[in-house]
Design a protein around this motif. Structure first.
Motif, PDB file in Angstrom:
ATOM      1  N   ASP A   1      12.615  -5.769  -6.981  1.00 37.73           N
ATOM      2  CA  ASP A   1      12.783  -4.339  -6.286  1.00 37.73           C
ATOM      3  C   ASP A   1      11.805  -3.623  -6.296  1.00 37.73           C
ATOM      4  N   GLY A   2      11.736  -2.931  -5.328  1.00 33.54           N
ATOM      5  CA  GLY A   2      10.665  -1.679  -5.338  1.00 33.54           C
ATOM      6  C   GLY A   2      10.939  -0.438  -4.809  1.00 33.54           C
ATOM      7  N   VAL A   3      10.402   0.675  -4.701  1.00 29.54           N
ATOM      8  CA  VAL A   3      10.578   1.887  -4.288  1.00 29.54           C
ATOM      9  C   VAL A   3       9.689   2.201  -3.140  1.00 29.54           C
ATOM     10  N   VAL A   4       9.719   2.562  -1.927  1.00 30.74           N
ATOM     11  CA  VAL A   4       8.891   2.842  -1.164  1.00 30.74           C
ATOM     12  C   VAL A   4       8.114   4.235  -1.567  1.00 30.74           C
ATOM     13  N   LYS A   5       6.897   3.942  -1.715  1.00 30.09           N
ATOM     14  CA  LYS A   5       6.148   5.440  -2.108  1.00 30.09           C
ATOM     15  C   LYS A   5       5.503   6.119  -0.917  1.00 30.09           C
ATOM     16  N   ASN A   6       5.092   5.377  -0.045  1.00 25.31           N
ATOM     17  CA  ASN A   6       4.211   6.167   1.102  1.00 25.31           C
ATOM     18  C   ASN A   6       4.339   5.066   2.127  1.00 25.31           C
ATOM     19  N   ILE A   7       4.382   5.717   3.559  1.00 28.45           N
ATOM     20  CA  ILE A   7       4.469   5.089   4.878  1.00 28.45           C
ATOM     21  C   ILE A   7       3.221   5.353   5.738  1.00 28.45           C
TER      22      ILE A   7
ATOM     23  N   GLY B   1       6.910  -0.729 -10.441  1.00 32.78           N
ATOM     24  CA  GLY B   1       7.045  -0.259 -11.650  1.00 32.78           C
ATOM     25  C   GLY B   1       5.680  -0.072 -12.190  1.00 32.78           C
ATOM     26  N   GLY B   2       4.981   0.432 -11.704  1.00 31.01           N
ATOM     27  CA  GLY B   2       3.416   1.022 -12.212  1.00 31.01           C
ATOM     28  C   GLY B   2       2.352   0.581 -11.423  1.00 31.01           C
ATOM     29  N   ILE B   3       2.473  -0.348 -10.565  1.00 33.58           N
ATOM     30  CA  ILE B   3       1.776  -0.812  -9.717  1.00 33.58           C
ATOM     31  C   ILE B   3       2.100  -1.096  -8.101  1.00 33.58           C
ATOM     32  N   ASP B   4       1.444  -0.708  -7.234  1.00 36.27           N
ATOM     33  CA  ASP B   4       1.580  -0.613  -5.835  1.00 36.27           C
ATOM     34  C   ASP B   4       1.301  -1.927  -5.005  1.00 36.27           C
ATOM     35  N   GLY B   5       2.354  -2.127  -4.087  1.00 35.65           N
ATOM     36  CA  GLY B   5       2.095  -3.248  -3.430  1.00 35.65           C
ATOM     37  C   GLY B   5       2.113  -2.808  -1.791  1.00 35.65           C
TER      38      GLY B   5
ATOM     39  N   SER C   1      -8.807  -7.565  -7.700  1.00 34.06           N
ATOM     40  CA  SER C   1      -8.775  -6.407  -7.208  1.00 34.06           C
ATOM     41  C   SER C   1      -7.394  -5.816  -7.414  1.00 34.06           C
ATOM     42  N   HIS C   2      -6.563  -6.560  -8.017  1.00 29.81           N
ATOM     43  CA  HIS C   2      -5.157  -6.230  -8.353  1.00 29.81           C
ATOM     44  C   HIS C   2      -4.251  -5.708  -7.129  1.00 29.81           C
ATOM     45  N   ARG C   3      -4.702  -6.229  -6.092  1.00 28.48           N
ATOM     46  CA  ARG C   3      -4.147  -5.873  -4.647  1.00 28.48           C
ATOM     47  C   ARG C   3      -2.763  -7.018  -4.623  1.00 28.48           C
ATOM     48  N   ILE C   4      -1.813  -6.315  -4.120  1.00 27.98           N
ATOM     49  CA  ILE C   4      -0.698  -7.351  -4.007  1.00 27.98           C
ATOM     50  C   ILE C   4       0.158  -7.215  -2.600  1.00 27.98           C
TER      51      ILE C   4
END
Length: 312
Positions: free
Chosen positions: A202-208, A218-222, A258-261
């Protein structure tokens, strides 16, 4: 047994040498004893012919406990052995500064964190007390994001990273932001280690944006790319998603360096193109809905996620 004769000149020379050996040199840090406290001054004996006076406020700065009493042994800086009124000119503040510079240079060369206290605001930033040495904290180095109220950070011991030191000019530049970024990088690394490709979270939409949406896991963006939101055509992510919305996504790809998801939503739904040959055989006739018209033809939707092109 021969007796050595000491002349008057020899005696004066020996006496002068004795004074020089026991007399602290100007510009050095020595230990002294508090022999009296008069109002807001401490009387310090450092072994000279006369004592020196230091304001009590020099023993307690930037929220530090500076309580002293008669008999306390303190380190002070000898500015002058004797001034116009015959007193030694001493400074506790300069002593702390000298002590701090040596320690700070060692920590700077070893790339270690230092502890300091933000105690004043100046043009372009803030001043930080590093146990005697005063450093400059640029406003851009206070936090990862701009903060409106720095009040809660004032007069509180906290870690800093030294960015630059110049003893000749007496300049030290520190950063609090570097510490926060390092801590965040460590947290991101820990979170990434717990995630696996194919995992559903589960994740929360942070930016569009035009090309997709950033989802907080939960602390990192995908990144949820617009082409991975749904099987059907999505012109803009805002047509389907809203900031603050909680969504279920699948981890499509992880770059551990790079910690990119990369994330996907359509991967959680059945692929409408599976078995398409049997469902829509060549030569068969179907009714569809025109979804887009271009110079070279028209796109027709047979069902959600399945579109075909009628060439011009």
């Amino acid at each position: 047994m021969a007796v050595q004769t000491v002349t008057k000149e020899d005696f004066e020379s020996l006496l002068l040498d004795s004074f020089l050996e026991n007399e602290p040199l100007e510009g050095t840090v020595v230990k002294g004893t508090v022999v009296a406290i008069e109002k807001d001054l401490a009387i310090i004996d450092v072994g000279l012919k006369t004592e020196g006076r230091i304001a009590l406020k020099e023993f307690g700065q930037a929220g530090r406990d500076g309580t002293i009493k008669v008999g306390s042994v303190v380190e002070v800086y000898v500015d002058r052995v004797e001034n116009a009124v015959g007193e030694a000119v001493l400074s506790r503040e300069k002593a702390r500064r000298e002590e701090s510079w040596v320690k700070l240079e060692e920590m700077y060369n070893a790339n270690q964190r230092v502890e300091g206290i933000i105690f004043n605001q100046v043009k372009g930033g803030f001043t930080v007390d590093l146990e005697g040495a005063v450093a400059f904290l640029p406003r851009s180095q206070v936090d990862i994001r701009p903060i409106r109220d720095i009040g809660p950070l004032m007069n509180v011991p906290q870690p800093f990273q030294i960015l630059k030191m110049d003893k000749r000019r007496g300049n030290i530049v520190v950063s609090r932001r570097a510490i926060l970024e390092e801590s965040r990088a460590e947290q991101r690394s820990e979170i990434v280690q717990q995630l696996e490709e194919g995992q559903v979270v589960d994740g929360v939409v942070k930016n569009i944006t035009d090309y997709g949406a950033f989802v907080d896991l939960g602390g990192i963006d995908g990144l949820l790319h617009v082409t991975d939101i749904a099987w059907l055509r999505v012109n803009h992510p805002s047509e389907v998603l809203a900031i603050g919305e909680t969504i279920k996504v699948q981890i499509v790809r992880i770059n551990h360096e790079s910690h990119r998801i990369s994330l996907g939503m359509k991967q959680l739904l059945a692929d409408p193109w599976e078995g398409i040959e049997a469902k829509y055989p060549v030569g068969a006739k179907f009714t569809g809905r025109v979804t887009n018209i271009t110079d070279y033809g028209a796109f027709v939707e047979l069902e959600p996620g399945i579109e075909g092109l009628i060439h011009v």
